[in-house]
Write a protein that holds these residues in place. Structure first.
Motif, PDB file in Angstrom:
ATOM      1  N   UNK A   1      23.278   8.997   2.867  1.00 49.76           N
ATOM      2  CA  UNK A   1      23.699   8.718   4.237  1.00 49.76           C
ATOM      3  C   UNK A   1      23.018   9.607   5.260  1.00 49.76           C
ATOM      4  N   UNK A   2      22.366  10.661   4.794  1.00 55.90           N
ATOM      5  CA  UNK A   2      21.648  11.586   5.681  1.00 55.90           C
ATOM      6  C   UNK A   2      20.140  11.341   5.665  1.00 55.90           C
ATOM      7  N   UNK A   3      19.727  10.217   5.108  1.00 58.20           N
ATOM      8  CA  UNK A   3      18.292   9.963   4.899  1.00 58.20           C
ATOM      9  C   UNK A   3      17.461  10.033   6.171  1.00 58.20           C
ATOM     10  N   UNK A   4      18.069   9.708   7.307  1.00 57.97           N
ATOM     11  CA  UNK A   4      17.321   9.691   8.562  1.00 57.97           C
ATOM     12  C   UNK A   4      16.990  11.093   9.070  1.00 57.97           C
ATOM     13  N   UNK A   5      17.710  12.109   8.576  1.00 53.35           N
ATOM     14  CA  UNK A   5      17.539  13.461   9.142  1.00 53.35           C
ATOM     15  C   UNK A   5      17.306  14.563   8.118  1.00 53.35           C
ATOM     16  N   UNK A   6      17.721  14.385   6.870  1.00 54.65           N
ATOM     17  CA  UNK A   6      17.756  15.490   5.897  1.00 54.65           C
ATOM     18  C   UNK A   6      16.358  15.973   5.522  1.00 54.65           C
ATOM     19  N   UNK A   7      16.113  17.280   5.732  1.00 60.29           N
ATOM     20  CA  UNK A   7      14.832  17.895   5.400  1.00 60.29           C
ATOM     21  C   UNK A   7      14.952  18.949   4.306  1.00 60.29           C
ATOM     22  N   UNK A   8      16.093  19.625   4.234  1.00 60.87           N
ATOM     23  CA  UNK A   8      16.282  20.713   3.262  1.00 60.87           C
ATOM     24  C   UNK A   8      17.556  20.441   2.473  1.00 60.87           C
ATOM     25  N   UNK A   9      17.421  20.335   1.152  1.00 57.62           N
ATOM     26  CA  UNK A   9      18.554  20.057   0.280  1.00 57.62           C
ATOM     27  C   UNK A   9      18.634  21.137  -0.793  1.00 57.62           C
ATOM     28  N   UNK A  10      19.765  21.828  -0.859  1.00 56.11           N
ATOM     29  CA  UNK A  10      19.986  22.889  -1.845  1.00 56.11           C
ATOM     30  C   UNK A  10      21.173  22.499  -2.724  1.00 56.11           C
ATOM     31  N   UNK A  11      20.875  22.184  -3.975  1.00 53.89           N
ATOM     32  CA  UNK A  11      21.901  21.818  -4.956  1.00 53.89           C
ATOM     33  C   UNK A  11      21.968  22.856  -6.070  1.00 53.89           C
ATOM     34  N   UNK A  12      21.608  24.088  -5.755  1.00 49.73           N
ATOM     35  CA  UNK A  12      21.643  25.168  -6.748  1.00 49.73           C
ATOM     36  C   UNK A  12      23.089  25.484  -7.130  1.00 49.73           C
ATOM     37  N   UNK A  13      23.250  25.977  -8.374  1.00 46.17           N
ATOM     38  CA  UNK A  13      24.569  26.411  -8.805  1.00 46.17           C
ATOM     39  C   UNK A  13      25.501  25.276  -9.165  1.00 46.17           C
ATOM     40  N   UNK A  14      24.966  24.217  -9.745  1.00 45.30           N
ATOM     41  CA  UNK A  14      25.795  23.093 -10.193  1.00 45.30           C
ATOM     42  C   UNK A  14      25.564  22.856 -11.687  1.00 45.30           C
ATOM     43  N   UNK A  15      25.840  21.637 -12.137  1.00 41.60           N
ATOM     44  CA  UNK A  15      25.660  21.306 -13.559  1.00 41.60           C
ATOM     45  C   UNK A  15      24.814  20.042 -13.693  1.00 41.60           C
ATOM     46  N   UNK A  16      23.831  19.912 -12.815  1.00 37.61           N
ATOM     47  CA  UNK A  16      22.972  18.725 -12.796  1.00 37.61           C
ATOM     48  C   UNK A  16      21.903  18.788 -13.878  1.00 37.61           C
ATOM     49  N   UNK A  17      21.601  17.618 -14.466  1.00 40.39           N
ATOM     50  CA  UNK A  17      20.517  17.528 -15.442  1.00 40.39           C
ATOM     51  C   UNK A  17      19.506  16.457 -15.067  1.00 40.39           C
ATOM     52  N   UNK A  18      19.850  15.630 -14.080  1.00 39.70           N
ATOM     53  CA  UNK A  18      18.948  14.560 -13.641  1.00 39.70           C
ATOM     54  C   UNK A  18      19.066  14.382 -12.132  1.00 39.70           C
ATOM     55  N   UNK A  19      18.072  13.704 -11.576  1.00 40.70           N
ATOM     56  CA  UNK A  19      18.097  13.273 -10.176  1.00 40.70           C
ATOM     57  C   UNK A  19      17.920  11.761 -10.140  1.00 40.70           C
ATOM     58  N   UNK A  20      18.436  11.081  -9.127  1.00 39.11           N
ATOM     59  CA  UNK A  20      18.359   9.611  -9.092  1.00 39.11           C
ATOM     60  C   UNK A  20      16.933   9.108  -8.885  1.00 39.11           C
ATOM     61  N   UNK A  21      16.660   7.927  -9.439  1.00 38.05           N
ATOM     62  CA  UNK A  21      15.326   7.341  -9.316  1.00 38.05           C
ATOM     63  C   UNK A  21      14.981   6.984  -7.877  1.00 38.05           C
ATOM     64  N   UNK A  22      16.014   6.795  -7.042  1.00 37.70           N
ATOM     65  CA  UNK A  22      15.743   6.424  -5.649  1.00 37.70           C
ATOM     66  C   UNK A  22      15.765   7.636  -4.721  1.00 37.70           C
ATOM     67  N   UNK A  23      15.552   8.827  -5.251  1.00 37.88           N
ATOM     68  CA  UNK A  23      15.505  10.032  -4.420  1.00 37.88           C
ATOM     69  C   UNK A  23      14.521   9.899  -3.250  1.00 37.88           C
ATOM     70  N   UNK A  24      13.381   9.197  -3.419  1.00 37.26           N
ATOM     71  CA  UNK A  24      12.450   9.052  -2.285  1.00 37.26           C
ATOM     72  C   UNK A  24      13.051   8.374  -1.057  1.00 37.26           C
ATOM     73  N   UNK A  25      14.245   7.816  -1.175  1.00 42.11           N
ATOM     74  CA  UNK A  25      14.911   7.283   0.029  1.00 42.11           C
ATOM     75  C   UNK A  25      15.130   8.403   1.048  1.00 42.11           C
ATOM     76  N   UNK A  26      15.216   9.628   0.583  1.00 44.07           N
ATOM     77  CA  UNK A  26      15.298  10.781   1.492  1.00 44.07           C
ATOM     78  C   UNK A  26      13.883  11.085   1.963  1.00 44.07           C
ATOM     79  N   UNK A  27      13.382  10.227   2.821  1.00 44.06           N
ATOM     80  CA  UNK A  27      11.946  10.234   3.118  1.00 44.06           C
ATOM     81  C   UNK A  27      11.500  11.414   3.980  1.00 44.06           C
TER      82      UNK A  27
END
Length: 443
Positions: free
Chosen positions: A35-61
């Protein structure tokens, strides 16, 4: 960067955000981020339990910077390579064993893979010609791809605490490499550490308040009580964890081996008998009038320090400061040590150009059996010194308005240019730099 909440994201309270930081035990990528695709430039997801990222990540253009440290990734996600604007990637302290060629974004300039399980890098990393900063300490790398010789913009490289058998020849000729850390590899494990530093028993120290904290340890104010009386000191207690530069114990060994110099912080002793077996150094307490010359590089500056807006120097003070640091660097290389992090933010300065070079977290021992390699490593550090000179010259501003000062400033600019030459072998060594700067000192 402030911590956000998933609740605020879902409630639409973060609409229009350029930055987002979430750390709440996430095991899946929150779809609400799109939902932040129009503006998001910096994303910090450190300190979680993630093992994958979504295939459509490039939507955050518009995404330029992605940090996913301290998660559960076992490979660098290939989808990163499809993110058109992405140029800064950080996956420190995961379980990454594989970096697919497809995972390397075309615009990549900063890659952090510290403290993972990498055995090799893809040859395609040589295509990352915009790469400036590469942090690989604490892996299991046995070699670096020869194709990395094409990374001619690389300025900072951390390869400490790996399984490298040697420094590749091409590495020593990279035209912009300035900040290199390589301690804790097999080729430099057997360097003897100077034993002239006396032990100081924990019971002889009265530890009080904290003075500061860095990646490798915590510094406390303490009182050292000995037969000669009591004196205030600084006690640095080292952490055991891997830092972005390497292992804290390598830093401690370099500090002890460096020896005495007027522009280094004196080491008074090595801590003994800590109740929790912590390692530490007792150092001279620096006058509170000393200040850090600069702040560390920002996400935007990447490899260059950030100076306070009000910073300025008298030209003679700048020359005195530069001379002190060059002299300290010459001394370190004479002891077989490369500092690895010769930056303004690691320099304390007082009045009239007084300066102390600190923070040995990236220090490494130079292979003693190869003088050509030793000189090449020194000339890499000389380029770091050229960056410092350039910054000092910028801070002098209007102080070089007299005829004498204009001549001095011009000679300083010529020296800076010599130290920054892309032909590494053409750069002067620190002994020559010290001679030239000494000639510019006021009589």
């Amino acid at each position: 960067m402030p911590l956000n909440t998933l609740e605020d994201l879902r409630a639409g309270k973060l609409a229009g955000s350029r930055r987002l930081k979430l750390a709440s035990g996430l095991s899946e990528f929150p779809r609400e981020i799109f939902g932040l695709a129009e503006t998001l430039e910096i994303l910090d997801l450190s300190g979680n339990a993630l093992a994958t990222l979504p295939d459509d990540l490039p939507r955050l253009y518009k995404l330029r910077i992605l940090f996913c440290s301290d998660n559960r990734f076992t490979e660098l996600p290939a989808v990163l390579g499809q993110c058109a604007a992405l140029d800064m990637v950080g996956f420190k302290a995961n379980r990454i064993r594989l970096v697919p060629a497809a995972a390397l974004p075309a615009r990549l300039r900063w890659l952090i893979l510290t403290d993972n399980e990498l055995v090799e890098l893809p040859r395609e990393i040589g295509r990352c010609t915009r790469l400036q900063k590469l942090m690989l300490a604490g892996n299991q790398l046995r070699a670096l791809p020869a194709e990395m010789a094409n990374c001619t913009g690389l300025e900072l490289l951390r390869i400490a605490a790996n399984e490298l058998a040697a420094l590749p020849d091409w590495l020593l000729t990279l035209p912009k490499l300035s900040w290199l850390a390589f301690a804790g590899n097999p080729f430099c494990q057997d360097v003897p550490v100077q034993n002239g530093v006396s032990p100081i028993h924990w019971d002889d120290l009265h530890v009080s308040h904290q003075l500061g904290e860095g990646a490798s340890g915590v510094i406390h104010h303490a009182e050292w009580r000995s037969a000669g009386g009591a004196q205030p000191v600084a006690l640095k207690l080292f952490k055991g964890a891997m830092t972005s530069d390497g292992l804290p114990l390598n830093e401690m060994n370099a500090c002890m081996t460096a020896g005495a110099h007027p522009n280094l912080i004196p080491v008074l002793g090595k801590l003994a008998a800590h109740p929790e077996a912590a390692h530490g150094l007792v150092m001279a307490l620096i006058d509170s009038n000393f200040r850090n010359l600069a702040g560390p590089p920002s996400l935007d500056s990447c490899t260059r320090d950030v100076y306070p807006a009000e910073s300025s120097f008298d030209l003679d003070d700048a020359i005195r400061l530069a001379l002190g640091i060059a002299s300290a660097a010459e001394h370190l290389h004479a002891q077989g040590i490369t500092h690895g992090d010769l930056y303004g933010h690691n320099i304390l300065h007082g009045t009239d150009g007084q300066a102390l070079l600190g923070d040995f977290g990236a220090a490494s021992f130079v292979p003693s059996d190869d003088p050509l390699v030793a000189k090449a490593l020194q000339r890499i550090e000389v380029r770091a010194f050229s960056c410092l000179l350039e910054e000092l010259l910028e801070l002098c501003g209007q102080s070089a308005d007299s005829t004498v000062n204009r001549k001095k400033a011009q000679k300083l600019k010529c020296l800076q240019a010599d130290c920054a030459q892309e032909n590494v072998s053409a750069r002067p060594l620190f002994a020559e730099i010290v001679t030239q700067l000494s000639a510019l000192m006021p009589r």
